[in-house]
Design an enzyme around this catalytic site. Structure first.
Site, PDB file in Angstrom:
ATOM      1  N   GLU A  22      -6.721 -13.288  15.155  1.00 62.32           N
ATOM      2  CA  GLU A  22      -5.340 -13.175  15.661  1.00 62.32           C
ATOM      3  C   GLU A  22      -5.289 -12.261  16.884  1.00 62.32           C
ATOM      4  O   GLU A  22      -6.262 -11.606  17.241  1.00 62.32           O
ATOM      5  CB  GLU A  22      -4.417 -12.590  14.575  1.00 62.32           C
ATOM      6  CG  GLU A  22      -3.681 -13.628  13.739  1.00 62.32           C
ATOM      7  CD  GLU A  22      -2.564 -14.336  14.500  1.00 62.32           C
ATOM      8  OE1 GLU A  22      -2.448 -14.146  15.726  1.00 62.32           O
ATOM      9  OE2 GLU A  22      -1.823 -15.079  13.869  1.00 62.32           O
ATOM     10  N   ARG A 105       2.242  -5.438   6.478  1.00 60.65           N
ATOM     11  CA  ARG A 105       1.242  -5.142   7.504  1.00 60.65           C
ATOM     12  C   ARG A 105       1.777  -5.647   8.834  1.00 60.65           C
ATOM     13  O   ARG A 105       2.764  -6.381   8.895  1.00 60.65           O
ATOM     14  CB  ARG A 105      -0.095  -5.816   7.188  1.00 60.65           C
ATOM     15  CG  ARG A 105      -0.039  -7.348   7.196  1.00 60.65           C
ATOM     16  CD  ARG A 105      -1.427  -7.944   7.296  1.00 60.65           C
ATOM     17  NE  ARG A 105      -1.458  -9.387   7.180  1.00 60.65           N
ATOM     18  CZ  ARG A 105      -1.237 -10.246   8.180  1.00 60.65           C
ATOM     19  NH1 ARG A 105      -0.902  -9.796   9.382  1.00 60.65           N
ATOM     20  NH2 ARG A 105      -1.330 -11.548   7.982  1.00 60.65           N
ATOM     21  N   ASN A 107       1.702  -7.913  12.366  1.00 61.84           N
ATOM     22  CA  ASN A 107       1.370  -9.314  12.620  1.00 61.84           C
ATOM     23  C   ASN A 107       1.337  -9.583  14.123  1.00 61.84           C
ATOM     24  O   ASN A 107       0.461  -9.127  14.819  1.00 61.84           O
ATOM     25  CB  ASN A 107       2.346 -10.239  11.892  1.00 61.84           C
ATOM     26  CG  ASN A 107       1.818 -11.658  11.802  1.00 61.84           C
ATOM     27  OD1 ASN A 107       0.642 -11.862  11.524  1.00 61.84           O
ATOM     28  ND2 ASN A 107       2.664 -12.645  12.051  1.00 61.84           N
ATOM     29  N   ASN A 152       6.434 -14.655  14.212  1.00 63.48           N
ATOM     30  CA  ASN A 152       5.328 -15.094  15.045  1.00 63.48           C
ATOM     31  C   ASN A 152       5.855 -15.585  16.383  1.00 63.48           C
ATOM     32  O   ASN A 152       7.062 -15.550  16.638  1.00 63.48           O
ATOM     33  CB  ASN A 152       4.556 -16.222  14.342  1.00 63.48           C
ATOM     34  CG  ASN A 152       3.267 -15.744  13.717  1.00 63.48           C
ATOM     35  OD1 ASN A 152       2.529 -14.950  14.291  1.00 63.48           O
ATOM     36  ND2 ASN A 152       2.979 -16.228  12.519  1.00 63.48           N
ATOM     37  N   ASP A 202       2.675 -20.679  14.928  1.00 63.70           N
ATOM     38  CA  ASP A 202       1.993 -19.386  14.832  1.00 63.70           C
ATOM     39  C   ASP A 202       2.157 -18.647  16.163  1.00 63.70           C
ATOM     40  O   ASP A 202       3.252 -18.618  16.714  1.00 63.70           O
ATOM     41  CB  ASP A 202       0.531 -19.587  14.434  1.00 63.70           C
ATOM     42  CG  ASP A 202      -0.042 -18.381  13.699  1.00 63.70           C
ATOM     43  OD1 ASP A 202       0.176 -17.238  14.139  1.00 63.70           O
ATOM     44  OD2 ASP A 202      -0.718 -18.576  12.670  1.00 63.70           O
TER      45      ASP A 202
END
Length: 298
Positions: A22, A105, A107, A152, A202
Site C-alpha cells: 500500500e 490503524r 490506511n 480510500n 482502493d
C-alpha cells in the site's frame, strides 16, 4: 456502456510479495519510489534508475508517507504521524492519532497541492464505521469525516479545488469542494460514483488532466474516472488484489501499482501467481509531482 478492458505494457518492479502492499509515493528529486507492506511492517525503497530495491523494517505498522524535504518523510503509522530520517531510519513522533484505540490503524493518504496532508484510519478488521478521514494542516491534526468503514482513494484535482475519497466497503466514490489555499473542505461531500462489478475502490491518484485513477481491490484492474464520475478507462493488471497507484519517472509517464495477498488462502494465491508484487505500467498519460507536506509550526 463500460469501457473495454485494456491490456498495456506491464513490468514487475519488485517481485518481493507484499502481504498488504500500500501507500506508494514517488520523490522525483531522487527518482525514488516508496511503498509499504502494512501487515509485515516493511517500507520499500526503489531506485527507479537502477532498479535497486531496499526493504526497511519498521517498529510499527505504517501505510503511507509524504516527502518533507530531501532528508525527511512524514509517515502515517498505526498510532499517528512520525517524521522519518531517510538516512538513518530514525522515527520521531509528530502527533498521536487514535493511539489509544487498539482496534484501528492507519490506511490511505495523499498530499493536497497546498501541502496539507489528508490521511485515514480504519478498523483492523474493517469494522463498520470505524474509520475517519483527517487532515494534517498547519501543524495540527484535524478530523474531517468520521464513520467511514474503509476510507480510500484520497486524491485531489490538479488545481486543489476538489478532493476525492471512497468508502471501499460501500463501493462509493465522493467529491468535496476544497479551499485550494488550505486543502480543507468548504462543504459536505457529495456522491460521485457507485462502483459496480467485481472488487472495490482502493487507492487512487489524479493525472495531470484531472482523471482519477483508482486501483480495484479484487478486480485486477486500474480504473479511470472523469471529474464528473464517469468510468472512462479500465486497464488490466496481473494481480487480483491491486491496492494503490502513483505516477513515477522523470516525466511522470509511468504508473506504479502495489498489490496484496491479504485474506487469500493457498489455493487463491496459486491461482493468482503475481499476487503481492509491485508493478510498473505504461498507460499513455502523464501525472505530476506529488507535493511535499508542510509541517506548519514544527
Amino acid at each position: 456502456m463500460a469501457p473495454a478492458l485494456e491490456a498495456v505494457a506491464v513490468s514487475v518492479l519488485c517481485a518481493e510479495r507484499c502481504h498488504l502492499g500500500e501507500g506508494p509515493a514517488y520523490d522525483s528529486a531522487s527518482d525514488t519510489a516508496w511503498w509499504f507492506d502494512i501487515i509485515e511492517r516493511r517500507l520499500f525503497e526503489a531506485r527507479l534508475g537502477t532498479g535497486e530495491v531496499a526493504i526497511h523494517a519498521l517498529p510499527a505498522m505504517a501505510s503511507a508517507l509524504a516527502m518533507v524535504d530531501a532528508r525527511r518523510q512524514l509517515l502515517v503509522t498505526e498510532d499517528g504521524l512520525a517524521l522519518r530520517d531517510i538516512a538513518t531510519g530514525a522515527l520521531e513522533r509528530v502527533a498521536a492519532v487514535e493511539a489509544d484505540n487498539a482496534a484501528t490503524r492507519s490506511n490511505d493518504a495523499r498530499v493536497h497541492p497546498s501541502g496539507t496532508f489528508w490521511f485515514s484510519t480504519m478498523g483492523r478488521k474493517a469494522e463498520p464505521g470505524a474509520g475517519t478521514l483527517y487532515a494534517f494542516h498547519a501543524g495540527a491534526v484535524i478530523p474531517l469525516l468520521p464513520g467511514i468503514t474503509i476510507p480510500n482513494a484520497i486524491c485531489f484535482s490538479p488545481d486543489g479545488t476538489v478532493g476525492y475519497f471512497a468508502d471501499t466497503a460501500a463501493g462509493q466514490l465522493f467529491r468535496v469542494r476544497l479551499d485550494p489555499a488550505s486543502g480543507l473542505p468548504l462543504e459536505a461531500p457529495t456522491l460521485l460514483h457507485v462502483h459496480a462489478g467485481a472488487g472495490g475502490l482502493d487507492g487512487a491518484v489524479t493525472d495531470a488532466e484531472g482523471l482519477i485513477w483508482c486501483a480495484i481491490w479484487g478486480g485486477a484492474r486500474l480504473n479511470a474516472y472523469s471529474p464528473a464520475g464517469d468510468l472512462v478507462r479500465s486497464i488490466a493488471l496481473p494481480a487480483r488484489q491491486t491496492t494503490c497507484p502513483v505516477f513515477v519517472g522523470p516525466a511522470f509517464d509511468r504508473v506504479l501499482v502495489t498489490s496484496a495477498w491479504e485474506g487469500m488462502d493457498e489455493a487463491a494465491r496459486a491461482a493468482d501467481p503475481e499476487h503481492g508484487r509491485t508493478f510498473l505500467l505504461d498507460i499513455g498519460v502523464k501525472g505530476r509531482a506529488e507535493p511535499r507536506v508542510r509541517l506548519g509550526g514544527l
